[in-house]
Design a protein around this motif. Structure first.
Motif, PDB file in Angstrom:
ATOM      1  N   ASP A   1      84.360 -16.970  64.537  1.00  0.00           N
ATOM      2  CA  ASP A   1      84.423 -18.301  65.120  1.00  0.00           C
ATOM      3  C   ASP A   1      84.476 -18.249  66.644  1.00  0.00           C
ATOM      4  OD1 ASP A   1      87.081 -17.843  65.930  1.00  0.00           O
ATOM      5  OD2 ASP A   1      87.949 -19.011  64.293  1.00  0.00           O
ATOM      6  N   GLU A   2      84.566 -19.431  67.272  1.00  0.00           N
ATOM      7  CA  GLU A   2      84.520 -19.523  68.733  1.00  0.00           C
ATOM      8  C   GLU A   2      85.727 -18.881  69.405  1.00  0.00           C
ATOM      9  OE1 GLU A   2      85.991 -23.462  67.014  1.00  0.00           O
ATOM     10  OE2 GLU A   2      84.462 -21.947  66.586  1.00  0.00           O
ATOM     11  N   ASN A   3      86.779 -18.620  68.637  1.00  0.00           N
ATOM     12  CA  ASN A   3      87.958 -17.940  69.160  1.00  0.00           C
ATOM     13  C   ASN A   3      87.935 -16.447  68.865  1.00  0.00           C
ATOM     14  OD1 ASN A   3      89.193 -20.404  70.107  1.00  0.00           O
ATOM     15  ND2 ASN A   3      89.715 -20.864  67.973  1.00  0.00           N
ATOM     16  N   ASN A   4      86.780 -15.955  68.420  1.00  0.00           N
ATOM     17  CA  ASN A   4      86.586 -14.545  68.078  1.00  0.00           C
ATOM     18  C   ASN A   4      87.424 -14.127  66.863  1.00  0.00           C
ATOM     19  OD1 ASN A   4      84.877 -12.432  68.880  1.00  0.00           O
ATOM     20  ND2 ASN A   4      86.573 -11.300  69.781  1.00  0.00           N
ATOM     21  N   THR A   5      87.739 -15.098  66.018  1.00  0.00           N
ATOM     22  CA  THR A   5      88.497 -14.836  64.796  1.00  0.00           C
ATOM     23  C   THR A   5      87.533 -14.582  63.644  1.00  0.00           C
ATOM     24  OG1 THR A   5      90.301 -16.269  65.533  1.00  0.00           O
ATOM     25  CG2 THR A   5      90.202 -15.751  63.173  1.00  0.00           C
ATOM     26  N   PRO A   6      87.716 -13.494  62.901  1.00  0.00           N
ATOM     27  CA  PRO A   6      86.799 -13.208  61.785  1.00  0.00           C
ATOM     28  C   PRO A   6      87.229 -13.911  60.493  1.00  0.00           C
ATOM     29  CG  PRO A   6      88.302 -11.371  62.095  1.00  0.00           C
ATOM     30  CD  PRO A   6      88.639 -12.373  63.168  1.00  0.00           C
ATOM     31  N   TRP A   7      86.252 -14.431  59.786  1.00  0.00           N
ATOM     32  CA  TRP A   7      86.459 -15.081  58.500  1.00  0.00           C
ATOM     33  C   TRP A   7      85.442 -14.534  57.502  1.00  0.00           C
ATOM     34  CZ3 TRP A   7      90.214 -18.958  58.001  1.00  0.00           C
ATOM     35  CH2 TRP A   7      90.750 -19.432  59.205  1.00  0.00           C
ATOM     36  N   LEU A   8      85.803 -14.572  56.239  1.00  0.00           N
ATOM     37  CA  LEU A   8      84.871 -14.188  55.187  1.00  0.00           C
ATOM     38  C   LEU A   8      84.763 -15.338  54.193  1.00  0.00           C
ATOM     39  CD1 LEU A   8      83.328 -11.454  54.571  1.00  0.00           C
ATOM     40  CD2 LEU A   8      84.894 -11.270  52.620  1.00  0.00           C
ATOM     41  N   THR A   9      83.534 -15.810  54.004  1.00  0.00           N
ATOM     42  CA  THR A   9      83.284 -16.771  52.937  1.00  0.00           C
ATOM     43  C   THR A   9      82.620 -16.029  51.783  1.00  0.00           C
ATOM     44  OG1 THR A   9      82.278 -18.903  52.365  1.00  0.00           O
ATOM     45  CG2 THR A   9      81.054 -17.501  53.869  1.00  0.00           C
ATOM     46  N   PHE A  10      82.912 -16.461  50.560  1.00  0.00           N
ATOM     47  CA  PHE A  10      82.408 -15.751  49.385  1.00  0.00           C
ATOM     48  C   PHE A  10      82.534 -16.662  48.169  1.00  0.00           C
ATOM     49  CE2 PHE A  10      86.932 -15.025  49.458  1.00  0.00           C
ATOM     50  CZ  PHE A  10      87.317 -15.090  48.124  1.00  0.00           C
ATOM     51  N   GLY A  11      81.991 -16.203  47.056  1.00  0.00           N
ATOM     52  CA  GLY A  11      82.262 -16.890  45.805  1.00  0.00           C
ATOM     53  C   GLY A  11      81.054 -17.170  44.939  1.00  0.00           C
ATOM     54  N   SER A  12      81.327 -17.493  43.683  1.00  0.00           N
ATOM     55  CA  SER A  12      80.282 -17.712  42.703  1.00  0.00           C
ATOM     56  C   SER A  12      80.877 -18.399  41.483  1.00  0.00           C
ATOM     57  CB  SER A  12      79.682 -16.368  42.297  1.00  0.00           C
ATOM     58  OG  SER A  12      78.806 -16.525  41.205  1.00  0.00           O
ATOM     59  N   PHE A  13      80.181 -19.454  41.022  1.00  0.00           N
ATOM     60  CA  PHE A  13      80.571 -20.133  39.786  1.00  0.00           C
ATOM     61  C   PHE A  13      82.068 -20.488  39.807  1.00  0.00           C
ATOM     62  CE2 PHE A  13      76.542 -18.421  38.792  1.00  0.00           C
ATOM     63  CZ  PHE A  13      76.025 -19.108  37.720  1.00  0.00           C
ATOM     64  N   TRP A  14      82.741 -20.417  38.669  1.00  0.00           N
ATOM     65  CA  TRP A  14      84.152 -20.744  38.539  1.00  0.00           C
ATOM     66  C   TRP A  14      84.484 -21.994  39.362  1.00  0.00           C
ATOM     67  CZ3 TRP A  14      82.197 -16.063  37.554  1.00  0.00           C
ATOM     68  CH2 TRP A  14      82.604 -15.448  36.366  1.00  0.00           C
ATOM     69  N   ASN A  15      85.513 -21.955  40.234  1.00  0.00           N
ATOM     70  CA  ASN A  15      85.788 -23.184  40.990  1.00  0.00           C
ATOM     71  C   ASN A  15      85.207 -23.139  42.392  1.00  0.00           C
ATOM     72  OD1 ASN A  15      87.568 -21.641  42.476  1.00  0.00           O
ATOM     73  ND2 ASN A  15      89.341 -22.974  42.167  1.00  0.00           N
ATOM     74  N   GLY A  16      84.236 -22.233  42.640  1.00  0.00           N
ATOM     75  CA  GLY A  16      83.409 -22.385  43.817  1.00  0.00           C
ATOM     76  C   GLY A  16      83.585 -21.412  44.960  1.00  0.00           C
ATOM     77  N   ILE A  17      83.261 -21.913  46.150  1.00  0.00           N
ATOM     78  CA  ILE A  17      83.146 -21.107  47.359  1.00  0.00           C
ATOM     79  C   ILE A  17      84.471 -21.096  48.119  1.00  0.00           C
ATOM     80  CG2 ILE A  17      81.891 -20.816  49.520  1.00  0.00           C
ATOM     81  CD1 ILE A  17      80.241 -20.431  46.900  1.00  0.00           C
ATOM     82  N   LYS A  18      84.887 -19.913  48.557  1.00  0.00           N
ATOM     83  CA  LYS A  18      86.160 -19.724  49.250  1.00  0.00           C
ATOM     84  C   LYS A  18      85.941 -19.268  50.686  1.00  0.00           C
ATOM     85  CE  LYS A  18      88.403 -20.403  45.374  1.00  0.00           C
ATOM     86  NZ  LYS A  18      89.213 -21.610  45.137  1.00  0.00           N
ATOM     87  N   LEU A  19      86.966 -19.430  51.489  1.00  0.00           N
ATOM     88  CA  LEU A  19      86.994 -18.939  52.870  1.00  0.00           C
ATOM     89  C   LEU A  19      88.366 -18.315  53.107  1.00  0.00           C
ATOM     90  CD1 LEU A  19      85.565 -18.959  55.751  1.00  0.00           C
ATOM     91  CD2 LEU A  19      86.961 -20.993  56.196  1.00  0.00           C
ATOM     92  N   VAL A  20      88.384 -17.107  53.673  1.00  0.00           N
ATOM     93  CA  VAL A  20      89.643 -16.430  53.948  1.00  0.00           C
ATOM     94  C   VAL A  20      89.577 -15.780  55.325  1.00  0.00           C
ATOM     95  CG1 VAL A  20      88.924 -14.249  52.850  1.00  0.00           C
ATOM     96  CG2 VAL A  20      91.361 -14.819  53.024  1.00  0.00           C
ATOM     97  N   LYS A  21      90.695 -15.831  56.043  1.00  0.00           N
ATOM     98  CA  LYS A  21      90.759 -15.220  57.377  1.00  0.00           C
ATOM     99  C   LYS A  21      90.966 -13.714  57.255  1.00  0.00           C
ATOM    100  CE  LYS A  21      93.109 -17.198  60.741  1.00  0.00           C
ATOM    101  NZ  LYS A  21      94.244 -17.622  61.624  1.00  0.00           N
TER     102      LYS A  21
END
Length: 324
Positions: free
Chosen positions: A153-173
């Motif tokens: 992100d703009e603050n140089n913070t890394p995030w990972l988005t992932f996911g499939s089926f079940w209850n969907g797409i996630k985002l974690v720092k």
């Protein structure tokens, strides 16, 4: 963002777009180092290709020669392909996120490996596997740890988005080392499709949504996802959908303002039945003043084999992506 190179490519004239469609690839991602382009795809040990012109591709040795010990410990019955890699360059290292999973189950893990260089001929070429980053377990989790995508992100913070089926797409720092989760853990829900609540956690059901990719343009974060079904050759009906938000963690909505957490999403690209049975698992890049979408399609003229597709993205007056 200045320290990260996200899949840097050169401009693609129309003839190159046509020829790259001949490359057989599934879940492709690309990056450039020096004058060489590298393609990473789902395959045994993660398939890897190189090219000096993005037209003529040379098959390199897989990233991993065999199944890592940590995978056999966490998933003792794992025998399949390593799925959906994601490649980035950050602070002097190449980061390769990848998935290992039992097909159709949420017995899955996301791992990460790093390398100083992508040139196989370099004495510094060596993939260091850092092992498991995230794991999903049947009857414990209602999400699936596959299809990772790194976003800084703009603050140089890394995030990972992932996911499939079940209850969907996630985002974690992520932690600043990019190989572990930040503490305390921060998890967000970005997109979902209705799922039969009576199904056991071990089954995906028909809530087909996967392969997230985050892209920032102007004031909006765009969340690209693939919906419906891949991996069925000519019977596939994969397509790419998008929503946007002014905040990284959402809420993401489509053109009709339907939240992606409620099944929303506006169509970006799909199969046309004449050339492509289905199209999906995309990524998006900005370079040379233009934006491009890279994905795979199931070739309707070649028995549904997955092929690389690269197309220019334009944006309408309201700021929504359109495929050239």
């Amino acid at each position: 963002m200045k320290n990260i190179i996200r899949f840097v490519l050169m401009a693609f004239p129309a003839i190159v777009m046509a020829q790259t469609n001949r490359i057989q690839a599934h879940d492709p991602v690309m990056i450039k180092q020096d004058s060489m382009y590298y393609l990473f795809c789902t395959g045994m040990g993660i398939s890897m290709w190189s090219s000096v012109n993005r037209v003529d591709w040379k098959k390199e040795q897989p990233v991993f020669a065999g199944i890592s010990n940590w995978v056999l410990q966490e998933l003792p019955t794992f025998k399949g392909h390593t799925w959906a890699p994601d490649i980035s360059y950050y602070n002097g290292l190449y980061y390769l996120y990848y998935s290992v999973s039992a097909f159709g189950k949420n017995t899955s893990c996301i791992g990460v490996a790093t390398n100083k260089t992508l040139h196989p001929s370099s004495r510094d070429y060596h993939w260091q596997d850092h092992g498991k980053l995230i794991q999903s377990v049947p009857n414990r989790d209602d999400w699936n740890a596959i299809d990772p995508n790194l976003f800084i992100d703009e603050n140089n913070t890394p995030w990972l988005t992932f996911g499939s089926f079940w209850n969907g797409i996630k985002l974690v720092k992520l932690d600043s080392d990019l190989v572990s989760l930040a503490k305390p853990e921060e998890w967000y829900n970005l997109a979902s499709r209705k799922r039969d609540a009576t199904l056991p956690d071990s089954l995906p059901g028909n809530s087909a949504i996967e392969a997230p990719f985050l892209f920032k343009k102007g004031k909006y974060y765009y969340l690209f996802v693939s919906t419906d079904f891949c991996c069925r050759g000519l019977k596939s009906n994969y397509k790419v959908m998008v929503g946007r938000s002014e905040k990284l963690a959402g809420p993401y909505v489509d053109k009709q303002h339907i939240p992606m957490m409620q099944g929303g999403g506006s169509l970006v690209i799909a199969g046309d039945s004449t050339n492509w049975a289905a199209v999906g698992h995309n990524s998006v890049y900005s370079f040379d003043g233009k934006d491009y979408i890279v994905c795979h399609g199931y070739d309707a003229k070649d028995n549904g084999k997955p092929k690389l597709i690269i197309r220019e993205l334009r944006w309408d007056s309201a700021g929504w992506p359109l495929v050239e």
